[in-house]
Design a protein around this motif. Structure first.
Motif, PDB file in Angstrom:
ATOM      1  N   UNK A  20     -42.976 -23.634 -31.532  1.00  0.00           N
ATOM      2  CA  UNK A  20     -42.329 -24.626 -32.391  1.00  0.00           C
ATOM      3  C   UNK A  20     -42.960 -25.985 -32.132  1.00  0.00           C
ATOM      4  N   UNK A  21     -42.997 -26.789 -33.172  1.00  0.00           N
ATOM      5  CA  UNK A  21     -43.447 -28.169 -33.049  1.00  0.00           C
ATOM      6  C   UNK A  21     -42.246 -29.055 -33.329  1.00  0.00           C
ATOM      7  N   UNK A  22     -41.955 -29.967 -32.418  1.00  0.00           N
ATOM      8  CA  UNK A  22     -40.794 -30.838 -32.590  1.00  0.00           C
ATOM      9  C   UNK A  22     -41.181 -32.306 -32.505  1.00  0.00           C
ATOM     10  N   UNK A  23     -40.400 -33.118 -33.192  1.00  0.00           N
ATOM     11  CA  UNK A  23     -40.506 -34.575 -33.084  1.00  0.00           C
ATOM     12  C   UNK A  23     -39.160 -35.059 -32.575  1.00  0.00           C
ATOM     13  N   UNK A  24     -39.166 -35.890 -31.545  1.00  0.00           N
ATOM     14  CA  UNK A  24     -37.917 -36.379 -30.969  1.00  0.00           C
ATOM     15  C   UNK A  24     -37.991 -37.879 -30.740  1.00  0.00           C
ATOM     16  N   UNK A  25     -36.805 -38.492 -30.713  1.00  0.00           N
ATOM     17  CA  UNK A  25     -36.753 -39.929 -30.493  1.00  0.00           C
ATOM     18  C   UNK A  25     -35.343 -40.387 -30.200  1.00  0.00           C
ATOM     19  N   UNK A  26     -35.183 -41.642 -29.839  1.00  0.00           N
ATOM     20  CA  UNK A  26     -33.851 -42.169 -29.521  1.00  0.00           C
ATOM     21  C   UNK A  26     -32.954 -42.176 -30.755  1.00  0.00           C
ATOM     22  N   UNK A  27     -31.697 -41.796 -30.551  1.00  0.00           N
ATOM     23  CA  UNK A  27     -30.772 -41.634 -31.671  1.00  0.00           C
ATOM     24  C   UNK A  27     -30.570 -42.912 -32.478  1.00  0.00           C
ATOM     25  N   UNK A  28     -30.637 -44.061 -31.825  1.00  0.00           N
ATOM     26  CA  UNK A  28     -30.404 -45.311 -32.561  1.00  0.00           C
ATOM     27  C   UNK A  28     -31.514 -45.584 -33.570  1.00  0.00           C
ATOM     28  N   UNK A  29     -32.701 -45.013 -33.325  1.00  0.00           N
ATOM     29  CA  UNK A  29     -33.832 -45.242 -34.219  1.00  0.00           C
ATOM     30  C   UNK A  29     -34.211 -43.978 -34.988  1.00  0.00           C
ATOM     31  N   UNK A  30     -34.196 -42.845 -34.288  1.00  0.00           N
ATOM     32  CA  UNK A  30     -34.591 -41.588 -34.906  1.00  0.00           C
ATOM     33  C   UNK A  30     -33.346 -40.933 -35.494  1.00  0.00           C
TER      34      UNK A  30
ATOM     35  N   UNK B 169     -44.774 -42.291 -34.923  1.00  0.00           N
ATOM     36  CA  UNK B 169     -44.504 -43.160 -33.763  1.00  0.00           C
ATOM     37  C   UNK B 169     -43.428 -42.615 -32.827  1.00  0.00           C
ATOM     38  N   UNK B 170     -43.288 -41.304 -32.770  1.00  0.00           N
ATOM     39  CA  UNK B 170     -42.323 -40.697 -31.865  1.00  0.00           C
ATOM     40  C   UNK B 170     -43.021 -39.610 -31.037  1.00  0.00           C
ATOM     41  N   UNK B 171     -42.289 -39.066 -30.069  1.00  0.00           N
ATOM     42  CA  UNK B 171     -42.850 -38.038 -29.192  1.00  0.00           C
ATOM     43  C   UNK B 171     -42.858 -36.684 -29.897  1.00  0.00           C
ATOM     44  N   UNK B 172     -43.977 -35.979 -29.795  1.00  0.00           N
ATOM     45  CA  UNK B 172     -44.138 -34.663 -30.424  1.00  0.00           C
ATOM     46  C   UNK B 172     -44.424 -33.641 -29.332  1.00  0.00           C
ATOM     47  N   UNK B 173     -43.713 -32.503 -29.384  1.00  0.00           N
ATOM     48  CA  UNK B 173     -43.892 -31.441 -28.391  1.00  0.00           C
ATOM     49  C   UNK B 173     -44.189 -30.100 -29.048  1.00  0.00           C
ATOM     50  N   UNK B 174     -44.958 -29.300 -28.356  1.00  0.00           N
ATOM     51  CA  UNK B 174     -45.200 -27.907 -28.732  1.00  0.00           C
ATOM     52  C   UNK B 174     -44.520 -27.044 -27.683  1.00  0.00           C
ATOM     53  N   UNK B 175     -43.669 -26.112 -28.120  1.00  0.00           N
ATOM     54  CA  UNK B 175     -42.920 -25.275 -27.179  1.00  0.00           C
ATOM     55  C   UNK B 175     -43.070 -23.804 -27.529  1.00  0.00           C
ATOM     56  N   UNK B 176     -42.985 -22.960 -26.500  1.00  0.00           N
ATOM     57  CA  UNK B 176     -42.992 -21.508 -26.678  1.00  0.00           C
ATOM     58  C   UNK B 176     -41.804 -20.926 -25.916  1.00  0.00           C
ATOM     59  N   UNK B 177     -41.489 -19.673 -26.210  1.00  0.00           N
ATOM     60  CA  UNK B 177     -40.372 -18.991 -25.561  1.00  0.00           C
ATOM     61  C   UNK B 177     -40.827 -18.407 -24.233  1.00  0.00           C
ATOM     62  N   UNK B 178     -40.049 -18.664 -23.193  1.00  0.00           N
ATOM     63  CA  UNK B 178     -40.382 -18.126 -21.880  1.00  0.00           C
ATOM     64  C   UNK B 178     -39.103 -17.930 -21.078  1.00  0.00           C
TER      65      UNK B 178
ATOM     66  N   UNK C 153     -37.457 -29.758 -35.467  1.00  0.00           N
ATOM     67  CA  UNK C 153     -38.549 -28.841 -35.126  1.00  0.00           C
ATOM     68  C   UNK C 153     -38.804 -27.850 -36.245  1.00  0.00           C
ATOM     69  N   UNK C 154     -40.049 -27.349 -36.276  1.00  0.00           N
ATOM     70  CA  UNK C 154     -40.456 -26.331 -37.250  1.00  0.00           C
ATOM     71  C   UNK C 154     -41.169 -25.205 -36.497  1.00  0.00           C
ATOM     72  N   UNK C 155     -41.237 -24.012 -37.104  1.00  0.00           N
ATOM     73  CA  UNK C 155     -41.903 -22.887 -36.430  1.00  0.00           C
ATOM     74  C   UNK C 155     -43.415 -22.873 -36.633  1.00  0.00           C
ATOM     75  N   UNK C 156     -44.082 -22.195 -35.705  1.00  0.00           N
ATOM     76  CA  UNK C 156     -45.490 -21.829 -35.833  1.00  0.00           C
ATOM     77  C   UNK C 156     -45.540 -20.311 -35.770  1.00  0.00           C
TER      78      UNK C 156
END
Length: 281
Positions: free
Chosen positions: A239-249, A121-130, A226-229
């Motif tokens: 990398x795949x990351x999960x992020x959320x508000x500090x009060x909950x996450x 139930x949180x935001x998930x992002x996929x990121x690469x180096x650029x 986050x974890x690596x791919x």
């Protein structure tokens, strides 16, 4: 007749492009900008006439025709013989092949990103180096997310984000040093790590345990893990990351989901050809 015979004659402002000491003039930059806009228009519309392209650019039809002709010669634009609408050409695929890893990792990670967002139930992002930063190339917003901020395309600093630390930890030390020298380690919040030695110690831990966490280092009120791919060579490509508000996450919640996140990263890595090496007991 050779293809060169069809090349449009240079206009007066095209000719002036040769006059700058560095080979680039305001007119040349404008021509490049217009050509890119043409490609964006054709991508959006699926096909447009010279008149329609000219209207989109706010230029005369003759200017639009020259741009389309030049792009057609390079295979970036196609003009079917049985129609009047220009379309994107297969030359676009030739350019896209320059970043096959980034293109395929988005497709291979899509289901995992969607599942993680739904499960946690949180935001998930996929990121690469650029260009010395982490760029988010895919995102799934979880049902409990407070906002709908679109991070796709956003460049974020490596030293202050979980994705960035994962990408940094996967680099050779000399490449990591070069990037950090070039980008610096600016203070973003009171919790941002700006000490190179402290960051290096963290990156050793990140590489050893297979994940990175940040607590309000990039933005107050935002935590992430986050974890690596990896690709077939074992190189960290995303990398795949999960992020959320500090009060909950909280740190506790991040610890609870990290194994699921690591397994998701490993599954995507296997799809990218990575074969884990068993560690000796």
């Amino acid at each position: 007749m050779s293809p060169q015979a069809h090349r449009p004659s240079p206009s007066s402002d095209t000719a002036t492009e040769q006059n700058g000491s560095d080979g680039v003039t305001p007119g040349g930059v404008q021509s490049v900008d217009r050509a890119i806009t043409v490609l964006e228009v054709l991508a959006r519309t699926g096909g447009s006439t010279v008149t329609e392209v000219a209207a989109e650019l706010g230029v005369h039809k003759s200017t639009a025709s020259r741009l389309l002709g030049a792009l057609e010669l390079r295979g970036l634009v196609h003009h079917p013989s049985d129609g009047s609408r220009y379309e994107l050409g297969f030359g676009i695929l030739r350019l896209a092949h320059a970043i096959p890893g980034r293109l395929s990792v988005v497709a291979e990670a899509r289901d995992e990103i969607r599942r993680l967002a739904r499960t946690h139930s949180e935001t998930v992002n996929l990121a690469v180096l650029r260009e010395g930063q982490a760029v988010n190339v895919d995102q799934e917003i979880g049902p409990s997310s407070l906002g709908t901020h679109d991070w796709i395309g956003s460049l974020t600093p490596l030293h202050a984000t979980s994705s960035g630390k994962v990408l940094l930890a996967g680099l050779p030390s000399d490449e990591r040093a070069r990037i950090l020298r070039a980008q610096g380690m600016p203070t973003l919040t009171a919790r941002t790590i700006t000490s190179r030695k402290q960051l290096e110690r963290q990156l050793i831990d990140v590489a050893a345990r297979g994940y990175a966490t940040v607590c309000e280092e990039f933005e107050i009120g935002l935590n992430a893990v986050a974890v690596p791919v990896r690709d077939h060579l074992g190189t960290v490509i995303a990398s795949i990351s999960v992020s959320g508000p500090a009060f909950r996450f909280t740190e506790e919640k991040m610890a609870d989901l990290v194994e699921d996140l690591k397994q998701a990263g490993e599954r995507v890595s296997r799809r990218m050809g990575y074969v884990p090496v068993d560690k000796p007991e």
